[in-house]
Write a protein that holds these residues in place. Sequence first.
Motif, PDB file in Angstrom:
ATOM      1  N   LYS A  97       0.681  -1.516  -0.254  1.00 18.82           N
ATOM      2  CA  LYS A  97       0.420  -0.177   0.251  1.00 18.82           C
ATOM      3  C   LYS A  97       0.839   1.319  -0.161  1.00 18.82           C
ATOM      4  CE  LYS A  97      -3.655  -2.832   0.657  1.00 18.82           C
ATOM      5  NZ  LYS A  97      -2.911  -4.057   1.098  1.00 18.82           N
ATOM      6  N   LYS A  98       1.976   0.858  -0.012  1.00 19.96           N
ATOM      7  CA  LYS A  98       3.608   2.144  -0.083  1.00 19.96           C
ATOM      8  C   LYS A  98       4.238   2.050  -1.574  1.00 19.96           C
ATOM      9  CE  LYS A  98       2.425   3.230   4.826  1.00 19.96           C
ATOM     10  NZ  LYS A  98       3.625   3.599   6.754  1.00 19.96           N
ATOM     11  N   ASP A  99       3.922   1.048  -1.428  1.00 22.47           N
ATOM     12  CA  ASP A  99       4.700   0.917  -2.824  1.00 22.47           C
ATOM     13  C   ASP A  99       4.738   2.296  -3.618  1.00 22.47           C
ATOM     14  OD1 ASP A  99       6.760  -1.016  -4.272  1.00 22.47           O
ATOM     15  OD2 ASP A  99       4.609  -1.521  -4.807  1.00 22.47           O
ATOM     16  N   VAL A 100       5.008   3.066  -3.832  1.00 21.55           N
ATOM     17  CA  VAL A 100       4.178   3.729  -4.627  1.00 21.55           C
ATOM     18  C   VAL A 100       5.452   3.885  -5.764  1.00 21.55           C
ATOM     19  CG1 VAL A 100       3.347   5.734  -3.149  1.00 21.55           C
ATOM     20  CG2 VAL A 100       5.512   5.530  -3.779  1.00 21.55           C
ATOM     21  N   ASP A 101       6.086   3.040  -6.122  1.00 20.48           N
ATOM     22  CA  ASP A 101       6.711   3.200  -7.419  1.00 20.48           C
ATOM     23  C   ASP A 101       6.812   1.768  -8.381  1.00 20.48           C
ATOM     24  OD1 ASP A 101       9.046   4.432  -7.893  1.00 20.48           O
ATOM     25  OD2 ASP A 101      10.532   3.477  -6.934  1.00 20.48           O
ATOM     26  N   GLY A 102       5.392   0.965  -7.432  1.00 20.36           N
ATOM     27  CA  GLY A 102       4.791  -0.207  -8.253  1.00 20.36           C
ATOM     28  C   GLY A 102       5.711  -1.744  -8.036  1.00 20.36           C
ATOM     29  N   LEU A 103       6.436  -1.458  -7.794  1.00 19.78           N
ATOM     30  CA  LEU A 103       7.300  -2.844  -8.497  1.00 19.78           C
ATOM     31  C   LEU A 103       7.683  -3.842  -7.532  1.00 19.78           C
ATOM     32  CD1 LEU A 103      10.804  -0.642  -8.858  1.00 19.78           C
ATOM     33  CD2 LEU A 103       9.039  -1.524 -10.183  1.00 19.78           C
ATOM     34  N   HIS A 104       6.263  -3.834  -5.890  1.00 18.83           N
ATOM     35  CA  HIS A 104       6.516  -4.634  -5.180  1.00 18.83           C
ATOM     36  C   HIS A 104       5.496  -6.065  -5.825  1.00 18.83           C
ATOM     37  CE1 HIS A 104       4.764  -7.251  -2.293  1.00 18.83           C
ATOM     38  NE2 HIS A 104       5.086  -6.796  -1.434  1.00 18.83           N
ATOM     39  N   SER A 105       5.845  -7.638  -5.876  1.00 19.53           N
ATOM     40  CA  SER A 105       5.234  -8.670  -6.478  1.00 19.53           C
ATOM     41  C   SER A 105       3.084  -7.746  -6.609  1.00 19.53           C
ATOM     42  CB  SER A 105       5.187  -9.748  -6.311  1.00 19.53           C
ATOM     43  OG  SER A 105       5.258 -10.173  -4.878  1.00 19.53           O
ATOM     44  N   LEU A 134       2.264   9.036  -4.741  1.00 11.74           N
ATOM     45  CA  LEU A 134       1.812   8.995  -3.400  1.00 11.74           C
ATOM     46  C   LEU A 134       1.035   9.964  -3.077  1.00 11.74           C
ATOM     47  CD1 LEU A 134       3.732   9.568  -0.913  1.00 11.74           C
ATOM     48  CD2 LEU A 134       4.149  11.730  -1.577  1.00 11.74           C
ATOM     49  N   ILE A 135       0.187  10.578  -3.481  1.00 10.80           N
ATOM     50  CA  ILE A 135      -0.767  11.261  -3.248  1.00 10.80           C
ATOM     51  C   ILE A 135      -2.117  10.325  -3.167  1.00 10.80           C
ATOM     52  CG2 ILE A 135      -2.430  12.578  -4.018  1.00 10.80           C
ATOM     53  CD1 ILE A 135       0.161  14.520  -4.676  1.00 10.80           C
ATOM     54  N   LEU A 136      -2.042   9.303  -4.540  1.00 12.67           N
ATOM     55  CA  LEU A 136      -3.436   8.325  -4.365  1.00 12.67           C
ATOM     56  C   LEU A 136      -3.176   7.275  -3.119  1.00 12.67           C
ATOM     57  CD1 LEU A 136      -4.939   6.438  -6.613  1.00 12.67           C
ATOM     58  CD2 LEU A 136      -3.470   5.112  -7.622  1.00 12.67           C
ATOM     59  N   ALA A 137      -1.315   6.762  -2.352  1.00 12.92           N
ATOM     60  CA  ALA A 137      -1.340   6.483  -1.697  1.00 12.92           C
ATOM     61  C   ALA A 137      -2.020   6.853  -0.533  1.00 12.92           C
ATOM     62  CB  ALA A 137       0.101   5.640  -0.771  1.00 12.92           C
ATOM     63  N   TYR A 138      -1.586   8.026  -0.220  1.00 11.69           N
ATOM     64  CA  TYR A 138      -2.126   8.964   0.845  1.00 11.69           C
ATOM     65  C   TYR A 138      -3.766   8.758   1.127  1.00 11.69           C
ATOM     66  CZ  TYR A 138      -3.828  13.280   3.503  1.00 11.69           C
ATOM     67  OH  TYR A 138      -4.174  14.236   4.282  1.00 11.69           O
ATOM     68  N   ASP A 139      -4.441   9.085  -0.259  1.00 14.90           N
ATOM     69  CA  ASP A 139      -5.900   9.642  -0.611  1.00 14.90           C
ATOM     70  C   ASP A 139      -6.176   8.041   0.532  1.00 14.90           C
ATOM     71  OD1 ASP A 139      -7.211  11.495  -0.988  1.00 14.90           O
ATOM     72  OD2 ASP A 139      -8.220  10.440  -2.700  1.00 14.90           O
ATOM     73  N   ARG A 140      -6.056   6.938  -0.202  1.00 17.01           N
ATOM     74  CA  ARG A 140      -6.561   5.596  -0.113  1.00 17.01           C
ATOM     75  C   ARG A 140      -6.247   5.576   1.325  1.00 17.01           C
ATOM     76  NH1 ARG A 140      -3.611   2.355  -4.700  1.00 17.01           N
ATOM     77  NH2 ARG A 140      -5.453   2.758  -6.965  1.00 17.01           N
ATOM     78  N   MET A 141      -5.158   5.574   2.238  1.00 14.22           N
ATOM     79  CA  MET A 141      -5.497   5.534   3.182  1.00 14.22           C
ATOM     80  C   MET A 141      -5.802   6.762   4.381  1.00 14.22           C
ATOM     81  SD  MET A 141      -1.079   5.180   3.663  1.00 14.22           S
ATOM     82  CE  MET A 141      -0.286   4.526   2.891  1.00 14.22           C
ATOM     83  N   GLU A 172      -6.622  -1.907 -11.049  1.00 15.20           N
ATOM     84  CA  GLU A 172      -6.518  -0.127 -11.129  1.00 15.20           C
ATOM     85  C   GLU A 172      -6.225   0.000 -10.346  1.00 15.20           C
ATOM     86  OE1 GLU A 172      -6.404   2.740 -13.671  1.00 15.20           O
ATOM     87  OE2 GLU A 172      -6.147   0.752 -15.052  1.00 15.20           O
ATOM     88  N   SER A 173      -6.543  -0.818  -8.906  1.00 16.70           N
ATOM     89  CA  SER A 173      -6.304  -0.528  -7.747  1.00 16.70           C
ATOM     90  C   SER A 173      -4.767  -1.240  -7.080  1.00 16.70           C
ATOM     91  CB  SER A 173      -7.557  -1.752  -7.011  1.00 16.70           C
ATOM     92  OG  SER A 173      -6.213  -3.268  -7.009  1.00 16.70           O
ATOM     93  N   GLY A 174      -3.618  -0.975  -8.107  1.00 14.48           N
ATOM     94  CA  GLY A 174      -2.659  -0.714  -6.931  1.00 14.48           C
ATOM     95  C   GLY A 174      -1.688   0.395  -7.216  1.00 14.48           C
ATOM     96  N   PHE A 175      -0.156   0.352  -7.657  1.00 16.01           N
ATOM     97  CA  PHE A 175       0.245   1.526  -8.309  1.00 16.01           C
ATOM     98  C   PHE A 175       1.086   1.328  -9.517  1.00 16.01           C
ATOM     99  CE2 PHE A 175      -0.235   1.454  -3.668  1.00 16.01           C
ATOM    100  CZ  PHE A 175      -0.141   3.197  -3.413  1.00 16.01           C
ATOM    101  N   ILE A 176       1.130   1.994 -10.498  1.00 11.96           N
ATOM    102  CA  ILE A 176       1.540   1.241 -11.778  1.00 11.96           C
ATOM    103  C   ILE A 176       3.013   2.543 -11.557  1.00 11.96           C
ATOM    104  CG2 ILE A 176       1.766   2.202 -13.986  1.00 11.96           C
ATOM    105  CD1 ILE A 176      -1.458   2.476 -14.144  1.00 11.96           C
TER     106      ILE A 176
END
Length: 292
Positions: free
Chosen positions: A111-119, A279-286, A130-134
């Motif tokens: 949920k904090k992986d804003v580089d979208g590299l986590h498996s 990052l803003i998406l992560a913030y908003d989701r939290m 679309e629910s992850g990070f690109i």
Amino acid sequence: MILLDGKKVSKDRALELKAQVSAFRVAPTLAILQVGDDERSSAYIRQKKLFGEKIGCKVLHVTFENAVAHSDIIEKVKALNADVAVHGIILQLPIPANLDSRSIIEAIDPKKDVDGLHSENAKKLADGEESGFIPATAKGVISLLDAYKIPMSGKKATVVGRSALVGTPTALCLTNRGANVTVVHRATVNIPTKTKQADILVVAAGHAKLIDSRHVSPGQTVIDVGINLVTGEKLEDEIPKKKLVGDVDFDAVKDIVGAISPVPGGVGPMTVLSLFENLILAYDRMRTGNRN
Ligand code: NAD
């Protein structure tokens, strides 16, 4: 020929992000982990810090010595995962070869992986979700195409390069937008046939001037992701200057193609922009508890 001006698109969008962030109760906060003091990495981090501060976000630059123990980095990642004041965590790549970047990335809370590299996030992208990070560069390429209203659905796209960081996520994003995507790489034979047939050609090989007039066709849109530091021409008694060039020989193709992104000033600024959009998406989701 239309110049795809990522610098301008990013600047305009930064104003919108700044307005959005100013309405938040706390500043979205990004932690950037750096191991060692690689000059290029430090320059990229400076750019990220400048952009983040410009739009009202906080950037924590966490540095480790080259000789750091792998377990110390993992401990720090865990602490940042647990810190509610931190909304995004990225590992600045590359890191020294004795450390395993994959296991560090896997330790980051998805949920904090804003580089979208986590498996977990990579899988979501591969599933067309679309629910992850690109990953920022792929997202930046798509945003640049969108900004210039370049249609993707039903179009032929060729991506040169298949790295997990750039080529593969870009190809997936284009597929998710309805493009018919061909991926070429080092082992591909007859690359020019595959690059010429594309309506959209994205080049992410890390090879200066790889693509020239033999690889392009009239009217194509060319997105040059490459960043290569080359030594410029040496004039008499002058020290040769280093300069940044892309993977595309801009001068050789500019009068053939329909649109092209320059280097610098094309995908680079779009990548930084996209990181902070994530990052803003992560913030908003939290904030909204919508942690998908
Ligand atoms: P990488 O080395 O991990 O992957 C390169 C890919 O290109 C590989 O799949 C390889 O098979 C392919 N390739 C290499 N040489 C080739 C050739 N001669 N013909 C066909 N395919 C070839 O690199 P990466 O991390 O994907 O980065 C690619 C480029 O993009 C680099 O120049 C990098 O600096 C740049 N980059 C730019 C941004 C940005 O924001 N603009 C962000 C990340 C990376």
